[in-house]
Design an enzyme around this catalytic site. Structure first.
Site, PDB file in Angstrom:
ATOM      1  N   ASP A 137       0.852  -1.185   0.000  1.00 44.76           N
ATOM      2  CA  ASP A 137       0.000   0.000   0.000  1.00 44.76           C
ATOM      3  C   ASP A 137       0.892   1.241   0.000  1.00 44.76           C
ATOM      4  O   ASP A 137       2.024   1.211   0.506  1.00 44.76           O
ATOM      5  CB  ASP A 137      -0.888  -0.010   1.246  1.00 44.76           C
ATOM      6  CG  ASP A 137      -1.678   1.270   1.409  1.00 44.76           C
ATOM      7  OD1 ASP A 137      -2.413   1.638   0.483  1.00 44.76           O
ATOM      8  OD2 ASP A 137      -1.529   1.919   2.468  1.00 44.76           O
ATOM      9  N   ASP A 154      -2.453  -0.553   5.865  1.00 45.68           N
ATOM     10  CA  ASP A 154      -2.822   0.143   7.102  1.00 45.68           C
ATOM     11  C   ASP A 154      -4.318   0.377   7.272  1.00 45.68           C
ATOM     12  O   ASP A 154      -4.755   0.735   8.357  1.00 45.68           O
ATOM     13  CB  ASP A 154      -2.126   1.509   7.156  1.00 45.68           C
ATOM     14  CG  ASP A 154      -2.755   2.509   6.197  1.00 45.68           C
ATOM     15  OD1 ASP A 154      -3.445   3.438   6.657  1.00 45.68           O
ATOM     16  OD2 ASP A 154      -2.592   2.355   4.975  1.00 45.68           O
TER      17      ASP A 154
END
Length: 267
Positions: A9, A213
């Site tokens: 990410d 996250d």
């Protein structure tokens, strides 16, 4: 297990709060790639917002864009896509317009919005790429979109989520970052995109490592053989992970790669 692919990410994972890639993260990614590990950037951004970071890290592997709605090959060609139905896209746009809430529609050429405003400026500033002002957006028909993004205060987003989940019970309504709420096809997840890519490349789940996250990272963290959440991740993202790395402000990506790929003692 020898990991052969890392899905990373971008925002608040590889990138710190200032949208920078640390030297430690850069060095670890480079070292892993030199060992033959593919580096797949996996972002909620449209691909034009992902491509500059491929250049920054100097690695041109596959990418996952629009929260998993697209997989893009090294030549920039979309090889996997899962779009919203045009009906859902139009209904979500109309809902946002009636509410007076800023929305962005993600198409193959980037993200579109009705007009520049404080919210679009904020998004473009923190994501470092520019959308397409489209005054006639409401009149476009049909619209082939990967997702619709709503930008508002976190407090309002929780209220919007309730309404949108009631309107679209079969769609994914996910918060990707503070102030961002997304409407997605239920098949448009980073996990589904990672599964497609693994099969395309002939890799087993056990050979995949994924780091993230937020809500939209949970599916790929669960799918990968090794799912890693950074310390600043949401509680649900941490719950989905096999390992909790240091935060994005403390080179969490580098430390996880050093531990599991480079086998360096990070204590």
């Amino acid at each position: 297990m020898a990991y052969k692919l890392i899905a990373l990410d971008l925002d608040d994972t590889l990138l710190d709060s200032e949208k920078r890639i640390s030297r430690a993260n850069m060095d670890a990614i480079t070292a892993a790639h030199e060992k033959g590990v593919q580096i797949v950037l996996a972002s909620g951004r449209a691909y034009p917002g992902v491509a500059p970071f491929k250049k920054k890290i100097g690695i041109n592997d596959y990418a996952i864009a629009c929260g998993g709605a697209q997989v893009v090959d090294p030549d920039g060609k979309v090889v996997f896509s899962t779009y919203l139905s045009p009906v859902v896209t139009r209904q979500a746009m109309q809902w946002a317009a009636d509410k007076g809430v800023h929305f962005q529609v993600y198409m193959d050429d980037g993200f579109h919005y009705l007009k520049h405003n404080e919210q679009s400026d904020y998004y473009e500033r923190i994501c470092e790429y520019t959308g397409i002002e489209t005054p006639g957006l409401m009149d476009m028909d049909p619209i082939l979109a990967a997702k619709v993004l709503i930008i508002d205060s976190n407090e309002n987003l929780e209220l919007h989520r309730v309404e949108l989940e009631a309107m679209f019970p079969e769609m994914l309504i996910k918060k990707s970052q503070n102030y961002f709420l997304e409407v997605l096809n239920p098949q448009a997840t980073k996990g589904s995109a990672l599964e497609f890519l693994a099969k395309k490349l002939g890799l087993e789940r056990e050979e995949l490592m994924a780091l993230g996250d937020s809500e939209i990272d949970e599916s790929m963290i669960k799918y990968a053989g090794l799912g890693v959440a950074v310390e600043n991740a949401t509680p649900a993202c941490k719950e989905a992970a096999d390992y909790i790395a240091a935060s994005c402000e403390d080179d969490g990506v580098a430390k996880a790669i050093q531990k599991f790929i480079l086998e360096v003692d990070t204590k």
